[in-house]
Design a protein around this motif. Structure first.
Motif: not given
Length: 165
Positions: A7-17, A54-72
């Motif tokens: 998922l990491y390799f499919s969801a994020f472009p090379v420049i962001e990885r 008390g702060a957190a930087l979310v570097f990567y967040f992705a939902v698998d393609e087959k689970s998208r648009n289902k509220g996950y």
């Protein structure tokens, strides 16, 4: 871990990885939190973040393609905020740009985060790609952003636990 890696390799472009072994190393050293998200036994997605004071930087967040648009995505963010109620979460999202090929995706992504309680922090980041910084639970500052980035770099570069292989 294999599904998370795919998922990491499919969801994020090379420049962001960041190289995947470095992500794992930072999590193993305690410099980051790395979660595979499942619903029962089904793999849903992944989230990767670094916490500091008390702060957190979310570097990567992705939902698998087959689970998208289902509220996950919204559920994951909601559960994250429940699990860490005193934490201000922030993230970077590509700045909308009418000239960009993926501008519609940039706009949808930003709208998704805004629907989930994220607001603009008032500063941008990025080297090759400009990012808007959004947060929920309170704004974060440029200095907090820099501190977390330094913490992450240290956790990747240096082992915090020499007994751990």
């Amino acid at each position: 871990m294999e599904k998370t890696k795919r998922l990491y390799f499919s969801a994020f472009p090379v420049i962001e990885r960041i190289p995947f072994p470095m992500l794992k190393k930072a999590a193993e050293n305690g410099g980051a939190k790395f979660f595979a998200v499942c619903d029962e036994k089904d793999f849903i997605g992944m989230i990767y973040f670094v916490m500091l004071e008390g702060a957190a930087l979310v570097f990567y967040f992705a939902v698998d393609e087959k689970s998208r648009n289902k509220g996950y995505g919204s559920r994951i963010l909601s559960e994250l905020k429940e699990k860490y109620p005193e934490t201000r979460f922030f993230l970077e999202t590509e700045k909308p740009d009418e000239r960009a090929e993926n501008n519609e995706i940039r706009l949808r992504r930003k709208a998704f985060y805004r629907r989930n309680g994220f607001e603009e922090c008032g500063f941008r980041t990025g080297f090759l790609v400009p990012y808007d910084v959004l947060s929920c639970g309170g704004k974060v500052t440029v200095n907090e952003y820099r501190k977390i980035m330094r913490l992450f770099a240290k956790s990747v570069m240096f082992r915090q636990n020499p007994d751990k292989e």
